[in-house]
Write a protein that holds these residues in place. Structure first.
Motif, short mmCIF file in Angstrom:
data_model
loop_
_atom_site.label_atom_id
_atom_site.label_comp_id
_atom_site.label_asym_id
_atom_site.label_seq_id
_atom_site.Cartn_x
_atom_site.Cartn_y
_atom_site.Cartn_z
N LEU A 3 -67.96 126.62 -16.62
CA LEU A 3 -68.26 125.29 -17.16
C LEU A 3 -68.39 124.34 -15.99
O LEU A 3 -67.47 124.18 -15.19
CB LEU A 3 -67.14 124.83 -18.09
N ASP A 4 -69.55 123.71 -15.87
CA ASP A 4 -69.82 122.75 -14.80
C ASP A 4 -69.95 121.37 -15.44
O ASP A 4 -70.93 121.07 -16.09
CB ASP A 4 -71.11 123.14 -14.08
N THR A 5 -68.92 120.55 -15.26
CA THR A 5 -68.91 119.19 -15.80
C THR A 5 -69.23 118.23 -14.67
O THR A 5 -68.58 118.28 -13.62
CB THR A 5 -67.55 118.85 -16.42
N ARG A 6 -70.18 117.34 -14.89
CA ARG A 6 -70.63 116.43 -13.84
C ARG A 6 -70.35 114.97 -14.22
O ARG A 6 -70.54 114.57 -15.36
CB ARG A 6 -72.11 116.63 -13.55
N ILE A 7 -69.90 114.23 -13.23
CA ILE A 7 -69.66 112.79 -13.37
C ILE A 7 -70.63 112.07 -12.45
O ILE A 7 -70.69 112.38 -11.24
CB ILE A 7 -68.20 112.42 -13.03
N GLY A 148 -62.35 108.69 -14.34
CA GLY A 148 -62.95 107.52 -14.98
C GLY A 148 -62.05 106.31 -14.93
O GLY A 148 -62.50 105.20 -14.63
N GLN A 149 -60.78 106.49 -15.19
CA GLN A 149 -59.87 105.35 -15.17
C GLN A 149 -59.69 104.81 -13.76
O GLN A 149 -59.55 103.60 -13.57
CB GLN A 149 -58.54 105.73 -15.81
N TRP A 150 -59.67 105.71 -12.78
CA TRP A 150 -59.58 105.28 -11.39
C TRP A 150 -60.82 104.45 -11.00
O TRP A 150 -60.70 103.40 -10.35
CB TRP A 150 -59.43 106.50 -10.49
N LEU A 151 -61.98 104.90 -11.43
CA LEU A 151 -63.21 104.14 -11.16
C LEU A 151 -63.22 102.83 -11.93
O LEU A 151 -63.64 101.79 -11.39
CB LEU A 151 -64.44 104.98 -11.52
N ASP A 152 -62.76 102.85 -13.17
CA ASP A 152 -62.68 101.62 -13.97
C ASP A 152 -61.84 100.56 -13.27
O ASP A 152 -62.18 99.36 -13.28
CB ASP A 152 -62.08 101.90 -15.35
N GLU A 153 -60.74 100.99 -12.67
CA GLU A 153 -59.86 100.04 -11.98
C GLU A 153 -60.57 99.34 -10.83
O GLU A 153 -60.24 98.21 -10.49
CB GLU A 153 -58.62 100.77 -11.46
N GLY A 154 -61.56 100.01 -10.25
CA GLY A 154 -62.33 99.42 -9.17
C GLY A 154 -63.61 98.74 -9.64
O GLY A 154 -64.42 98.30 -8.81
N GLY A 155 -63.81 98.69 -10.96
CA GLY A 155 -65.01 98.06 -11.50
C GLY A 155 -66.27 98.86 -11.24
O GLY A 155 -67.38 98.30 -11.20
N VAL A 156 -66.14 100.18 -11.11
CA VAL A 156 -67.26 101.06 -10.80
C VAL A 156 -67.74 101.74 -12.08
O VAL A 156 -66.94 102.35 -12.80
CB VAL A 156 -66.86 102.12 -9.76
N ARG A 157 -69.03 101.65 -12.36
CA ARG A 157 -69.60 102.26 -13.56
C ARG A 157 -69.79 103.76 -13.35
O ARG A 157 -70.09 104.21 -12.24
CB ARG A 157 -70.94 101.61 -13.92
N TRP A 158 -69.68 104.53 -14.44
CA TRP A 158 -69.82 105.97 -14.36
C TRP A 158 -70.26 106.54 -15.70
O TRP A 158 -70.12 105.91 -16.75
CB TRP A 158 -68.50 106.62 -13.92
N GLU A 159 -70.82 107.74 -15.65
CA GLU A 159 -71.20 108.51 -16.83
C GLU A 159 -70.73 109.94 -16.61
O GLU A 159 -70.42 110.34 -15.48
CB GLU A 159 -72.72 108.53 -17.02
N TRP A 160 -70.69 110.72 -17.67
CA TRP A 160 -70.37 112.14 -17.51
C TRP A 160 -71.26 112.98 -18.42
O TRP A 160 -71.72 112.51 -19.46
CB TRP A 160 -68.89 112.42 -17.79
N GLU A 161 -71.49 114.21 -18.01
CA GLU A 161 -72.38 115.11 -18.74
C GLU A 161 -71.59 116.27 -19.34
O GLU A 161 -70.84 116.95 -18.64
CB GLU A 161 -73.47 115.66 -17.82
N ASN A 162 -71.78 116.49 -20.63
CA ASN A 162 -71.21 117.63 -21.32
C ASN A 162 -72.18 118.80 -21.20
O ASN A 162 -73.23 118.81 -21.82
CB ASN A 162 -70.96 117.29 -22.80
N GLU A 163 -71.82 119.79 -20.39
CA GLU A 163 -72.74 120.91 -20.18
C GLU A 163 -72.96 121.72 -21.46
O GLU A 163 -74.01 122.33 -21.63
CB GLU A 163 -72.21 121.83 -19.06
N PHE A 164 -71.97 121.70 -22.35
CA PHE A 164 -72.13 122.44 -23.61
C PHE A 164 -73.32 121.92 -24.42
O PHE A 164 -74.01 122.68 -25.08
CB PHE A 164 -70.86 122.33 -24.46
#
Length: 205
Positions: A3-7, A148-164
């Motif tokens: 399983l390869d999960t990407r952020i 995600g929460q660590w990035l949120d604390e810095g005000g950094v936007r992010w997305e993640w991909e569900n490989e399934f």
């Protein structure tokens, strides 16, 4: 199979700081080795490093860590701009490829690689299990939520991909689709992720 999960990190950050944070998530120590080098491209019958190639910093495989961590970036530049993400590549179904177009239709850009500052990959064998009852999806759901929460604390936007499913999501609410049950039963999910999901739902209403 793995399983390869990407952020996808959308805003400018220090890639090596993100890599260090992710190594901590995996429990990596100084004894766990990694490489940081510019990617090579195969062309003209040989592999060569070209000036515009991206870089990859990754843990070396086979060290007993729960996931193989890889981070793709460019020094002081986005990994992929919106203009670059809009371009077709050799994997796209275009009108000059009649076989694939007839079966799948012409590429509309939906499945192009994401525009982002950098990409983090967690790769774990499907058969993974740990003492908490986590499978690979549970493990990755935790990694995505913690990063995600660590990035949120810095005000950094992010997305993640569900490989399934191949779907790309923002936030935490769809992480339950990645998990197989152990993550949802954990104290971490109840005390940290559920409040984040509630906050998302409140913001959306």
């Amino acid at each position: 199979m793995t399983l390869d999960t990407r952020i996808f990190v959308l805003d400018k950050v220090d890639p090596h700081e993100v890599f260090r944070f992710c190594r901590d998530l995996l429990g990596a120590k100084d004894s766990h080795t990694f490489t940081d080098k510019q990617d090579s491209t195969y062309a003209g019958g040989e592999w060569a490093v070209r000036p515009d190639n991206p870089w990859t910093v990754s843990n070396d495989p086979g060290q007993g860590l729960p996931a193989w961590l890889m981070l793709y970036y460019r020094p002081d530049a986005p990994l992929r701009t919106p203009e670059q993400a809009a371009e077709h590549d050799e994997d796209c179904n275009l009108p000059d490829n009649d076989t694939y177009v007839a079966e799948w239709g012409t590429c509309d850009g939906t499945h192009h690689r994401r525009a982002c500052w950098l990409t983090v990959s967690f790769d774990t064998a499907y058969g993974y299990s740990d003492e908490r009852g986590y499978g690979c999806g549970d493990l990755h759901a935790e990694y995505v939520s913690r990063l995600g929460q660590w990035l949120d604390e810095g005000g950094v936007r992010w997305e993640w991909e569900n490989e399934f499913t191949g779907e790309v999501h923002t936030g935490y609410s769809r992480l339950v689709e990645l998990a197989s049950g152990g993550f949802e039963a954990s104290a971490w999910f109840r005390t940290t992720v559920l409040p984040a999901i509630a906050a998302e739902m409140g913001g959306a209403s």
